[in-house]
Design a protein around this motif. Structure first.
Motif, PDB file in Angstrom:
ATOM      1  N   LEU A 265       0.851  -1.193   0.000  1.00  0.00           N
ATOM      2  CA  LEU A 265       0.000   0.000   0.000  1.00  0.00           C
ATOM      3  C   LEU A 265       0.886   1.242   0.000  1.00  0.00           C
ATOM      4  CD1 LEU A 265      -2.808   1.212   0.106  1.00  0.00           C
ATOM      5  CD2 LEU A 265      -2.760   0.987   2.607  1.00  0.00           C
ATOM      6  N   ILE A 266       0.826   1.986  -1.091  1.00  0.00           N
ATOM      7  CA  ILE A 266       1.704   3.131  -1.305  1.00  0.00           C
ATOM      8  C   ILE A 266       0.916   4.426  -1.133  1.00  0.00           C
ATOM      9  CG2 ILE A 266       3.240   4.272  -2.956  1.00  0.00           C
ATOM     10  CD1 ILE A 266       4.188   1.532  -2.050  1.00  0.00           C
ATOM     11  N   SER A 267       1.488   5.350  -0.355  1.00  0.00           N
ATOM     12  CA  SER A 267       0.844   6.655  -0.192  1.00  0.00           C
ATOM     13  C   SER A 267       1.762   7.799  -0.614  1.00  0.00           C
ATOM     14  CB  SER A 267       0.409   6.866   1.263  1.00  0.00           C
ATOM     15  OG  SER A 267       1.519   6.736   2.145  1.00  0.00           O
ATOM     16  N   GLU A 268       3.066   7.503  -0.810  1.00  0.00           N
ATOM     17  CA  GLU A 268       4.016   8.520  -1.229  1.00  0.00           C
ATOM     18  C   GLU A 268       4.921   7.960  -2.327  1.00  0.00           C
ATOM     19  OE1 GLU A 268       6.179   9.725   2.185  1.00  0.00           O
ATOM     20  OE2 GLU A 268       4.442  10.589   3.207  1.00  0.00           O
ATOM     21  N   GLU A 269       5.392   8.857  -3.192  1.00  0.00           N
ATOM     22  CA  GLU A 269       6.221   8.430  -4.315  1.00  0.00           C
ATOM     23  C   GLU A 269       7.493   7.725  -3.860  1.00  0.00           C
ATOM     24  OE1 GLU A 269       8.537  10.416  -8.168  1.00  0.00           O
ATOM     25  OE2 GLU A 269       7.157  11.623  -6.941  1.00  0.00           O
ATOM     26  N   GLU A 270       8.074   8.176  -2.748  1.00  0.00           N
ATOM     27  CA  GLU A 270       9.318   7.582  -2.263  1.00  0.00           C
ATOM     28  C   GLU A 270       9.161   6.105  -1.922  1.00  0.00           C
ATOM     29  OE1 GLU A 270       7.964  10.387  -1.175  1.00  0.00           O
ATOM     30  OE2 GLU A 270       9.361  11.794  -2.147  1.00  0.00           O
ATOM     31  N   GLU A 271       7.948   5.696  -1.579  1.00  0.00           N
ATOM     32  CA  GLU A 271       7.721   4.303  -1.181  1.00  0.00           C
ATOM     33  C   GLU A 271       7.803   3.348  -2.361  1.00  0.00           C
ATOM     34  OE1 GLU A 271       4.845   4.804   2.720  1.00  0.00           O
ATOM     35  OE2 GLU A 271       3.934   4.896   0.727  1.00  0.00           O
ATOM     36  N   LEU A 272       7.675   3.864  -3.577  1.00  0.00           N
ATOM     37  CA  LEU A 272       7.758   2.995  -4.756  1.00  0.00           C
ATOM     38  C   LEU A 272       9.122   2.323  -4.853  1.00  0.00           C
ATOM     39  CD1 LEU A 272       5.936   5.188  -7.434  1.00  0.00           C
ATOM     40  CD2 LEU A 272       5.149   3.013  -6.502  1.00  0.00           C
ATOM     41  N   ALA A 273      10.144   3.008  -4.387  1.00  0.00           N
ATOM     42  CA  ALA A 273      11.498   2.454  -4.466  1.00  0.00           C
ATOM     43  C   ALA A 273      11.669   1.245  -3.553  1.00  0.00           C
ATOM     44  CB  ALA A 273      12.519   3.530  -4.105  1.00  0.00           C
ATOM     45  N   LYS A 274      10.788   1.091  -2.580  1.00  0.00           N
ATOM     46  CA  LYS A 274      10.894  -0.025  -1.647  1.00  0.00           C
ATOM     47  C   LYS A 274      10.286  -1.313  -2.198  1.00  0.00           C
ATOM     48  CE  LYS A 274      10.810   3.051   2.376  1.00  0.00           C
ATOM     49  NZ  LYS A 274      10.139   3.397   3.653  1.00  0.00           N
ATOM     50  N   ILE A 275       9.601  -1.214  -3.327  1.00  0.00           N
ATOM     51  CA  ILE A 275       9.042  -2.400  -3.967  1.00  0.00           C
ATOM     52  C   ILE A 275      10.121  -3.002  -4.847  1.00  0.00           C
ATOM     53  CG2 ILE A 275       7.194  -3.329  -5.398  1.00  0.00           C
ATOM     54  CD1 ILE A 275       5.516  -0.936  -4.693  1.00  0.00           C
ATOM     55  N   LYS A 276      10.651  -4.130  -4.456  1.00  0.00           N
ATOM     56  CA  LYS A 276      11.840  -4.687  -5.113  1.00  0.00           C
ATOM     57  C   LYS A 276      11.502  -5.514  -6.355  1.00  0.00           C
ATOM     58  CE  LYS A 276      14.390  -2.831  -1.967  1.00  0.00           C
ATOM     59  NZ  LYS A 276      15.167  -1.626  -2.282  1.00  0.00           N
ATOM     60  N   GLY A 277      10.678  -6.533  -6.192  1.00  0.00           N
ATOM     61  CA  GLY A 277      10.424  -7.439  -7.300  1.00  0.00           C
ATOM     62  C   GLY A 277       9.454  -6.873  -8.317  1.00  0.00           C
ATOM     63  N   ARG A 278       9.679  -7.179  -9.602  1.00  0.00           N
ATOM     64  CA  ARG A 278       8.768  -6.719 -10.649  1.00  0.00           C
ATOM     65  C   ARG A 278       7.384  -7.342 -10.516  1.00  0.00           C
ATOM     66  NH1 ARG A 278      10.333  -4.181 -15.387  1.00  0.00           N
ATOM     67  NH2 ARG A 278      11.998  -2.704 -14.883  1.00  0.00           N
ATOM     68  N   SER A 279       7.312  -8.510  -9.873  1.00  0.00           N
ATOM     69  CA  SER A 279       6.023  -9.178  -9.731  1.00  0.00           C
ATOM     70  C   SER A 279       5.238  -8.660  -8.528  1.00  0.00           C
ATOM     71  CB  SER A 279       6.224 -10.689  -9.594  1.00  0.00           C
ATOM     72  OG  SER A 279       6.962 -10.978  -8.414  1.00  0.00           O
ATOM     73  N   GLU A 280       5.880  -7.846  -7.679  1.00  0.00           N
ATOM     74  CA  GLU A 280       5.190  -7.335  -6.497  1.00  0.00           C
ATOM     75  C   GLU A 280       4.334  -6.135  -6.884  1.00  0.00           C
ATOM     76  OE1 GLU A 280       7.684  -6.860  -3.121  1.00  0.00           O
ATOM     77  OE2 GLU A 280       8.410  -8.915  -3.193  1.00  0.00           O
TER      78      GLU A 280
END
Length: 202
Positions: A56-71
């Motif tokens: 669950l993402i609420s800020e743009e910076e959090e996108l970098a924490k999603i590692k796998g392409r399938s996540e």
């Protein structure tokens, strides 16, 4: 003979301040399909490959924490969803349907998501039927947010095939385990397909 699809059972971890390892392990051994989590959460156990991961993402910076392409990146924000899509992630959109305007918005979101997680104010499930009807020509999976077994069974029974699954938002992990087992223990419905011959038109 055709078997109706097995619904996805998602569990919302985002409301849990602390995730207890013992209970999460028990939940992961139940037939759940996916977990919705926060990027800031400490997940104390390894998640099996069979379990989908949604963040669950609420800020743009959090996108970098999603590692796998399938996540999957999940958000209320359409802009964040577009950014996640541009980075190659599958995306889910959370929406709340409370009136005609939000219902129409939910239907329009079907064009932009892989998953649509829907929370309904109307207890009749009529809005869910309309969303499912609009979703039929697409590949979007419609997941209804529920808190009880009764809600889950109603949601999964809507229309011929029901929604694609449910997102459980329970008060504790024990509830998740119980609901997941009760849902999957119910017998699958089968449809016998019989060829018919038209003899006369009136």
């Amino acid at each position: 003979m055709q078997t109706l699809r097995v619904p996805e059972i998602w569990f919302d971890l985002t409301h849990a301040p602390i995730v207890e390892p013992e209970l999460l392990t028990k939940a992961l051994h139940s037939p759940i399909s996916g977990l919705l989590m926060l990027p800031s959460q400490e997940i104390p156990v390894e998640i099996p490959d069979r379990v989908k991961r949604g963040w669950l993402i609420s800020e743009e910076e959090e996108l970098a924490k999603i590692k796998g392409r399938s996540e999957m990146a999940v958000s209320h924000s359409h802009d964040l969803v577009r950014q996640a899509r541009s980075r190659g992630h599958p995306v889910g959109i959370l929406c709340r349907v409370s009136d005609h305007a939000t219902l129409e918005e939910a239907c329009q979101l079907l064009e932009h998501a892989d998953y649509l997680f829907v929370s309904l104010v109307d207890e009749t499930n009529i809005p869910l039927e309309l969303i499912l009807a609009r979703a039929q020509p697409t590949r979007v999976r419609v997941i209804k947010t529920v808190e009880t077994l009764e809600e889950a069974l109603v949601a999964l029974g809507v229309l011929e095939h029901g929604c694609h699954g449910i997102l459980l938002v329970p008060r504790d992990l024990e509830t998740v385990v119980r609901l997941a087992h009760e849902l999957t223990a119910r017998p699958s419905h089968r449809l016998d397909l019989v060829e018919l011959e038209v003899l006369r038109l009136q």
